[in-house]
Design an enzyme around this catalytic site. Structure first.
Site, PDB file in Angstrom:
ATOM      1  N   ASP A 152       0.866  -1.186   0.000  1.00 46.58           N
ATOM      2  CA  ASP A 152       0.000   0.000   0.000  1.00 46.58           C
ATOM      3  C   ASP A 152       0.900   1.233   0.000  1.00 46.58           C
ATOM      4  O   ASP A 152       1.535   1.548   1.020  1.00 46.58           O
ATOM      5  CB  ASP A 152      -0.896   0.012   1.252  1.00 46.58           C
ATOM      6  CG  ASP A 152      -1.969  -1.066   1.227  1.00 46.58           C
ATOM      7  OD1 ASP A 152      -1.706  -2.150   0.662  1.00 46.58           O
ATOM      8  OD2 ASP A 152      -3.055  -0.837   1.794  1.00 46.58           O
ATOM      9  N   LYS A 220      -6.950   3.396  -3.400  1.00 43.92           N
ATOM     10  CA  LYS A 220      -7.318   3.417  -1.991  1.00 43.92           C
ATOM     11  C   LYS A 220      -7.533   4.853  -1.537  1.00 43.92           C
ATOM     12  O   LYS A 220      -6.758   5.742  -1.876  1.00 43.92           O
ATOM     13  CB  LYS A 220      -6.212   2.745  -1.180  1.00 43.92           C
ATOM     14  CG  LYS A 220      -6.419   2.724   0.332  1.00 43.92           C
ATOM     15  CD  LYS A 220      -5.267   1.973   1.004  1.00 43.92           C
ATOM     16  CE  LYS A 220      -5.304   2.110   2.518  1.00 43.92           C
ATOM     17  NZ  LYS A 220      -4.161   1.404   3.158  1.00 43.92           N
ATOM     18  N   LYS A 256     -10.272   0.328  -2.346  1.00 42.83           N
ATOM     19  CA  LYS A 256     -10.157   0.114  -0.908  1.00 42.83           C
ATOM     20  C   LYS A 256     -10.444   1.410  -0.153  1.00 42.83           C
ATOM     21  O   LYS A 256      -9.596   2.288  -0.090  1.00 42.83           O
ATOM     22  CB  LYS A 256      -8.761  -0.396  -0.547  1.00 42.83           C
ATOM     23  CG  LYS A 256      -8.555  -0.630   0.956  1.00 42.83           C
ATOM     24  CD  LYS A 256      -7.148  -1.146   1.240  1.00 42.83           C
ATOM     25  CE  LYS A 256      -6.878  -1.204   2.750  1.00 42.83           C
ATOM     26  NZ  LYS A 256      -5.516  -1.731   3.041  1.00 42.83           N
TER      27      LYS A 256
END
Length: 320
Positions: A152, A220, A256
């Site tokens: 991430d 995300k 996400k």
């Protein structure tokens, strides 16, 4: 079909070309976006559909600990909880992943073993992203070498807000290369925008497309470290982006939302957004995740209530 990079070669040929492409995207109708998110949030889900949604949400969680006080013991406890969220009921789905800092990846991998729970690691000088590129790539390399299944990364919001889109694009591309392993496999890449710092919905749409054309496997919302994190409107906007991107390219990208999603009711609202916007193809933890920690406890309590008719209260679940 051409690769994503080749399909957008003209758009990424120069800073000016990328600016023209991103600023040529349709503007966001903020009023309409927020109204649609609010309307979808009123959908009511009952009985068996609710039970299905709760189990689905549990299976989509990246169970997360990203604190300076993280210890190997805390990470092992979190990994054990990800594998068996409710030790008294082995029918409870495992979570999708455990998300930790790079130095805790090896501990997390050892704990989850071959359970199917993945290990994700934040990198690239999370959460601010204020570091030189070589430092960011070393951060990624350490996590991948330790066995991270997913990375991430955070974008350089300062560069993005200054209009240096090509710099952001090239950093994402470089990080994706750093996700590759010697055996030819690679960690999946989630690109975090920190939507609360991007100021406008137009910027969130531009960041979504920038991340996707640069090769993100997931886009995300947030780090969970600022005041405004995942919201229904900003997640809806990103779901529209991945839907439109697949229509144009044939490439499916995950989404996400992270930060601020704490209750089962919240999670169900987001699942409705997914189904009604991107479609049922995204109702799978390969394509949709929740970045959360406290959310799991509420889902477990609601699941137990549906099974027994009794609400057990917070003592029923472990404290993360």
């Amino acid at each position: 079909m051409p690769t994503t990079a080749s399909a957008f070669a003209d758009a990424t040929a120069s800073d000016s070309a990328l600016r023209r492409f991103l600023h040529g995207l349709p503007g966001v109708d903020a009023v309409g976006l927020e109204a649609r998110a609010a309307a979808l949030g009123t959908r009511s889900i009952k009985t068996t559909a609710k039970a299905y949604a709760i189990d689905l949400a549990i299976s989509m969680i990246d169970l997360t600990t990203l604190e300076g006080a993280d210890t190997p013991g805390k990470v092992r406890a979190l990994g054990a909880k990800a594998v068996h969220p409710d030790p008294t009921d082995r029918t409870t789905p495992r979570t999708a992943a455990v998300c930790v800092y790079p130095d805790m990846v090896a501990t997390a991998k050892e704990t989850v073993g071959d359970s199917g729970v993945l290990v994700a690691s934040v990198a690239t000088a999370f959460p601010a992203g204020r570091a030189a590129l070589d430092v960011k790539l070393a951060d990624v390399g350490d996590a991948v070498a330790a066995g991270a299944d997913e990375i991430d990364m955070v974008i350089d919001r300062g560069a993005f807000l200054a209009g240096k889109y090509l710099k952001v694009y090239e950093e994402i591309r470089a990080v994706k290369v750093a996700c590759e392993r010697a055996d030819g496999t690679r960690a999946r890449l989630k690109v975090i925008f920190e939507t609360g710092e991007l100021s406008t919905y137009d910027n969130i749409r531009r960041a979504s497309w920038l991340g996707m054309i640069a090769g993100a496997d997931f886009i995300k919302t947030s780090t969970g470290k600022v005041g405004v994190n995942a919201t229904p409107p900003n997640t809806l906007l990103m779901l529209e982006a991945v839907r439109d991107f697949r229509l144009q390219t044939g490439v499916q990208i995950g989404v996400k939302p992270a930060g601020g999603i704490r209750t089962s009711k919240d999670a169900v609202k987001f699942l409705v957004l997914v189904n009604e916007t991107a479609g049922p193809d995204w109702l799978d933890n390969h394509w949709f995740r929740f970045g959360a920690s406290s959310l799991l406890n509420d889902l477990l309590m609601q699941r137990q209530k549906l099974a027994t008719g009794r609400y057990s209260g917070p003592d029923y679940v472990t404290v993360d």
